[in-house]
Design an enzyme around this catalytic site. Structure first.
Site, mmCIF file in Angstrom:
data_model
loop_
_atom_site.group_PDB
_atom_site.id
_atom_site.type_symbol
_atom_site.label_atom_id
_atom_site.label_comp_id
_atom_site.label_asym_id
_atom_site.label_seq_id
_atom_site.Cartn_x
_atom_site.Cartn_y
_atom_site.Cartn_z
ATOM 1 C CG LEU A 1 -2.002 -1.057 1.314
ATOM 2 C CD1 LEU A 1 -2.652 -1.023 2.693
ATOM 3 C CD2 LEU A 1 -3.039 -0.859 0.217
ATOM 4 C CB SER A 2 0.011 4.748 -0.900
ATOM 5 O OG SER A 2 0.582 6.018 -0.743
ATOM 6 N N GLY A 3 2.402 4.339 1.466
ATOM 7 C CA GLY A 3 2.756 4.626 2.852
ATOM 8 C C GLY A 3 3.278 3.427 3.619
ATOM 9 C CE LYS B 1 4.704 0.772 -2.808
ATOM 10 N NZ LYS B 1 3.879 1.439 -1.766
ATOM 11 C CB SER B 2 9.809 5.035 -1.773
ATOM 12 O OG SER B 2 8.912 4.961 -2.862
ATOM 13 C CB SER C 1 2.421 -3.695 -8.508
ATOM 14 O OG SER C 1 3.309 -3.813 -7.427
#
Length: 206
Positions: free
Chosen positions: A34-36, A39-40, A107
Site C-alpha cells: 500500500l501507499s505509505g 516501499k520507497s 502494483s
C-alpha cells in the site's frame, strides 16, 4: 510496421559475462504494498546498502516513473496494468545489463505482478510484500494522499476506493510497522546471499 519485420538484436556481451565483470548476478526485487507502507524508503536504503558493498543496483520508483516513462498513464485498472507492464520491461533491460533492479510500486493486482514475473527466468524475480496495515499507512500518510482519497479528491486510490490484492506466495514478507528500516533491508540482503545472487565476500562464482 508489422511485428514480423521486427527482430530482437542480440548483444555481443552475454549476461554471464556482465555478471563476471560485476562479481554478482542480477535480478529484480519487486516491492509491492500500500501507499505509505515503506516501499520507497526500503528500496532506496537497499540501493545504498548494495552501493556500499560495490554492488551495482538501481531503483525504479513508481512516482519517478510517472514523471517520464509512465507520465501519460492514469490510475484506472487498465492504466495500472500498463504501468506494471512498462516498468517490468524496463526492469528486464536493466537486469539484462547485469544490474540488480529494485522496483517500488504499489502494483495492486496479483495478475499484473504475475505477468511481470513471467518475463524473467526462475529466481530472477523476487517479490517482496511490504505488509503494513491500512490504518498505519493512513497515519503515516507522508504525502497526504489518504486524506484526499477519503475526501473523494483522488479517485481509484488503492486501499480506499480501489482494491489491493496481497501476493499469494511472495519470496519475502516484511512487516514494515514491526521492523526497522535497517532490519527490513537486511532481510532482503540476506536473501540475496542465501540464493547466491551476491557473495558474502569478494569471491564470486557462477
Amino acid at each position: 510496421m508489422s511485428d514480423k519485420h521486427i527482430q530482437w538484436q542480440p548483444s555481443n556481451v552475454s549476461r554471464s559475462e556482465r555478471h563476471h565483470l560485476n562479481s554478482h548476478k542480477s535480478c529484480v526485487i519487486w516491492l509491492t504494498g500500500l501507499s505509505g507502507s515503506g516501499k520507497s524508503s526500503i528500496a532506496y536504503e537497499m540501493e545504498r546498502l548494495l552501493f556500499t558493498q560495490h554492488i551495482r543496483s538501481y531503483v525504479l520508483d513508481g512516482d519517478n516513473l510517472r514523471h517520464g516513462l509512465n507520465g501519460n498513464l492514469g490510475f484506472s485498472p487498465n492504466d495500472r496494468s500498463e504501468n506494471i507492464r512498462r516498468t517490468a520491461e524496463a526492469a528486464k533491460l536493466l537486469v539484462d545489463a547485469g544490474i540488480i533492479t529494485i522496483v517500488a510500486l504499489i502494483s495492486p493486482y496479483r495478475a499484473d505482478r504475475e505477468l511481470a514475473r513471467s518475463l524473467y527466468a526462475s529466481g530472477e524475480f523476487i517479490e517482496v510484500f511490504i505488509d503494513c496495515p491500512l490504518e498505519i499507512c493512513e497515519k503515516r500518510d507522508p504525502k497526504g494522499l489518504y486524506v484526499k482519497a477519503r475526501a473523494g479528491v483522488i479517485p481509484n486510490f488503492t486501499g480506499i476506493s480501489a482494491p489491493y490484492e496481497p501476493p499469494s506466495k511472495p519470496e519475502i514478507v516484511i512487516s514494515s510497522n514491526q521492523h526497522s528500516l535497517q532490519a527490513s533491508t537486511s532481510r532482503i540482503y540476506d536473501y540475496l546471499i542465501v540464493h547466491k545472487v551476491i557473495a558474502p565476500q569478494s569471491s564470486f562464482t557462477l
